[in-house]
Scaffold this active site. Structure first.
Site, PDB file in Angstrom:
ATOM      1  N   CYS A   1      48.278  52.994  41.240  1.00 33.79           N
ATOM      2  CA  CYS A   1      47.563  51.771  41.583  1.00 33.79           C
ATOM      3  C   CYS A   1      47.170  51.871  43.054  1.00 33.79           C
ATOM      4  O   CYS A   1      47.054  52.972  43.592  1.00 33.79           O
ATOM      5  CB  CYS A   1      48.410  50.536  41.293  1.00 33.79           C
ATOM      6  SG  CYS A   1      49.965  50.486  42.196  1.00 33.79           S
TER       7      CYS A   1
ATOM      8  N   HIS B   1      45.323  42.478  48.359  1.00 37.40           N
ATOM      9  CA  HIS B   1      45.668  42.815  46.972  1.00 37.40           C
ATOM     10  C   HIS B   1      45.585  41.551  46.124  1.00 37.40           C
ATOM     11  O   HIS B   1      46.300  40.577  46.362  1.00 37.40           O
ATOM     12  CB  HIS B   1      47.077  43.400  46.917  1.00 37.40           C
ATOM     13  CG  HIS B   1      47.393  44.156  45.671  1.00 37.40           C
ATOM     14  ND1 HIS B   1      47.648  43.544  44.468  1.00 37.40           N
ATOM     15  CD2 HIS B   1      47.483  45.489  45.439  1.00 37.40           C
ATOM     16  CE1 HIS B   1      47.900  44.464  43.548  1.00 37.40           C
ATOM     17  NE2 HIS B   1      47.809  45.663  44.109  1.00 37.40           N
TER      18      HIS B   1
END
Length: 650
Positions: free
Chosen positions: A25, A572
């Site tokens: 990720c 994020h």
């Protein structure tokens, strides 16, 4: 960072034949492994280019950092020859693996709930121990200290009041921690805990007596009689209702729109859970909880000293597996029952003290017999720590590494615990399970406690010293080989780029929360750096400062901005939203693009994130936090709008 070397070191640590799938990720390498037990965890922990590791949802996650993880992943794929996979693919691979042992899963659950509560339990336990020292007869003399020195009575009364609070209101603490563990709002969990110990209810300790004496009061709800029973001293019922609360909350969050969701989700979650608590779940789990406690006490009463010997012989091994994290739940019930009735006590604490002192004795023996400077330097503080009740440094730093001190300590602990059983030593409060643990022991048994723990310490020390002299040559050779292996890689000198002070603006409209409240440990424990988080009220993400885009993750869930003053900011969107593979996200910038504060970076669909079952919290982290003297949140626990100041970087 030399990405190829990092990938090689990771591969060597986890094992080439141990890998079943790999993905990544924005911050971490995600692996599905056949056996996590064969990982060289020490190598990963000591790697200067890695920021940490943890396990979650069947994946072993290695935190590399934004901007580097992509390249490390590419090199890792080349080295292993496995196919590239998305995070969705990896979840399917992880899901197809053998499920975790139910016992270990339960232990991990209890650990997750109770470990955050340990400071509160220890504080309350030590206050109980202090009150015990002040008020117990036959501890220092025939009379108690407050009887001999009446001026201390008021002080003792205040200490007693403070010591009772964590245990009297334990359901509130458990409700908060358990609901957070299950993915719900912890403050609603605290509310449920408050409901369960309301003063208007029959006190939990008096429920059985009230039922047997026919003095229990009932609510008449549409013809059904519902007992007005409290849950003081209970653990399992609180965990059970916290689970239901979290599931209900997530269900309503998923299907209710924003305004209705904000107003009615807390109401519906609490009222439904509350009714289930008093009608079905609470009474059923109270029965199970009382049965478990009675069963353990009955087992102790039946086996007595023999049971203590067996328990003591395995206690440190249990600590290694993590199973001991479930003990606070049992000890809490045993101690609260004693505080209420004066009957029984905690038999786990004395065994833990014997085990800790045995490991301390073995560690101090190694301190005197080893010639290895590194081992000697570690043994001294580890031994002191074990004497005070914290054995992890001794266990993992010394005794398990050398093996024989650990097993000698198991035998010494068994013998010390046998004497605990023969002397009928029980604890009446939590505290430090070591040398100073005598203040937690029932009055009149303190000397027996001290004798037992010194038996454990001395046996472990003497036998380890004798056997250790024979093993020293082998251990020195082994240590040298290990040192040679760890010095093969010499990391390059780290140069920290110069930065200037900076102010960051809110990148999104929402409610500001501390980073510690984020459910992802990589962010909440500040592994990636310091920062802040926002519960979003809109779906557009803007640049927090003038700078350059250094990360524009292909799924649109993460961006990196290097400000003109040198700050490296990771933005994020959501927790584990990488698994959505870009569904619901729109990216408006690309890597290398110059941006101004307030420029649109991308947008996302909050409802799509919610429907997919993910948390949409936006996290703002300064990944080069080490370059700053302080990173100061300018807003917290308030609503904020795009463009308002949120972080000060000094």
């Amino acid at each position: 960072m030399n990405h190829k070397q990092v990938a090689e070191r990771i591969l060597n640590a986890v094992g080439r034949d141990n890998i079943q799938g790999a993905a990544h990720c924005a911050t971490r390498l995600r692996l599905v492994l056949k056996d996590t037990g064969v990982i060289d965890q020490e190598a990963l922990d000591n790697d200067p280019d890695l920021k940490g590791t943890f396990e979650a949802a069947g994946q072993y996650q290695i935190i590399v950092g934004p901007g580097d993880v992509n390249t490390v992943y590419e090199e890792f794929i080349k080295l292993t020859g496995i196919s590239e996979a998305s995070t969705t693919d990896l979840k399917e691979i992880a899901g197809s693996q053998k499920k975790q042992n139910p016992v270990m899963a339960l232990v991990k659950l209890l650990s997750d709930i109770f470990v955050p509560l340990i400071p509160a339990l220890v504080a309350g336990g030590l206050l109980m121990a202090l009150n015990n020292a002040l008020t117990a007869e036959h501890l220092f003399a025939t009379k108690s200290l407050v009887e001999m020195f009446p001026m201390w009575k008021g002080f003792a009364d205040i200490v007693n009041t403070m010591s009772a609070a964590p245990f009297t209101f334990m359901p509130i603490l458990i409700g908060y921690s358990a609901t957070k563990r299950f993915g719900g709002n912890p403050y609603l969990g605290a509310v449920i805990g408050m409901i369960m110990v309301m003063p208007g209810l029959i006190n939990g300790y008096n429920v059985a007596e009230a039922i047997s004496n026919h003095t229990m009061t009932y609510w008449d709800i549409f013809g059904f009689k519902v007992a007005q029973a409290g849950y003081q001293g209970q653990v399992l019922p609180v965990i059970g209702v916290a689970f239901i609360l979290a599931k209900l909350e997530r269900f309503f969050h998923k299907y209710l729109n924003d305004a209705i969701d904000f107003t009615f989700t807390p109401l519906l979650s609490v009222i439904i859970t509350g009714f289930l608590t008093f009608t079905i779940v609470g009474p059923a789990l109270r029965f199970v909880s009382n049965g478990l406690t009675d069963g353990l006490v009955g087992l102790y009463n039946t086996l007595g000293a023999l049971g203590m010997l067996v328990f003591g012989g395995f206690y440190s091994a249990i600590v290694v597996t993590g199973l001991h994290q479930s003990f606070p739940a049992i000890e809490t019930m045993l101690i609260t029952n004693y505080q209420h009735s004066g009957i029984g006590g905690d038999f786990i604490f004395p065994v833990a003290a014997c085990a800790n002192m045995a490991q301390a004795g073995a560690t101090f023996a190694i301190l005197f017999v080893t010639k290895n400077i590194k081992t000697k330097a570690l043994a001294a503080p580890a031994g002191v720590s074990a004497i005070l009740g914290i054995t992890e440094p001794a266990l993992f730093g010394i005794n398990l590494k050398l093996k024989y001190p650990f097993f000698i300590a198991l035998g010494a602990s068994a013998i010390g615990s046998l004497f605990m059983g023969l002397f009928h030593v029980l604890a009446v409060s939590l505290g430090s399970a070591g040398l100073i643990g005598f203040i937690s022991i029932k009055a009149g048994y303190n000397l027996q406690f001290i004798i037992s723990i010194f038996i454990s310490f001395l046996i472990a020390f003497v036998i380890t010293s004798i056997y250790g002299r024979r093993m020293e040559a082998k251990s020195i050779t082994k240590e040298k080989n290990k040192q040679n292996a760890t010095t093969q890689y010499q990391p390059e000198k780290v140069i920290i780029d110069p930065v200037k002070s900076d102010e960051l603006l809110a990148p999104i409209n929402g409610f500001v929360i501390p980073l510690s409240d984020v459910s992802d440990p990589v962010f909440s424990k500040e592994i990636m750096g310091k920062g802040i988080a926002i519960k979003p009220k809109s779906g557009e993400l803007f640049s927090p400062a003038d700078g350059e885009v250094i990360i524009a993750y292909e799924t649109g869930h993460a961006y990196g901005i290097k400000t003109k003053n040198g700050g490296e900011v990771l933005l994020h969107i959501g927790i584990d939203t990488v698994s959505m593979n870009g569904n619901g996200f729109i990216q408006n910038v690309k890597v290398g693009q110059k941006v101004k504060a307030g420029d649109l970076l991308g947008s996302f669909d909050k409802e799509e994130i919610k429907k997919s079952g993910f948390d949409d919290t936006v996290i703002i982290v300064i990944t080069n936090s080490a370059s700053y003297n302080e990173i100061l949140p300018l807003s917290e626990n308030v609503d904020i709008k795009v463009g308002e100041k949120i972080l000060l970087l000094n």
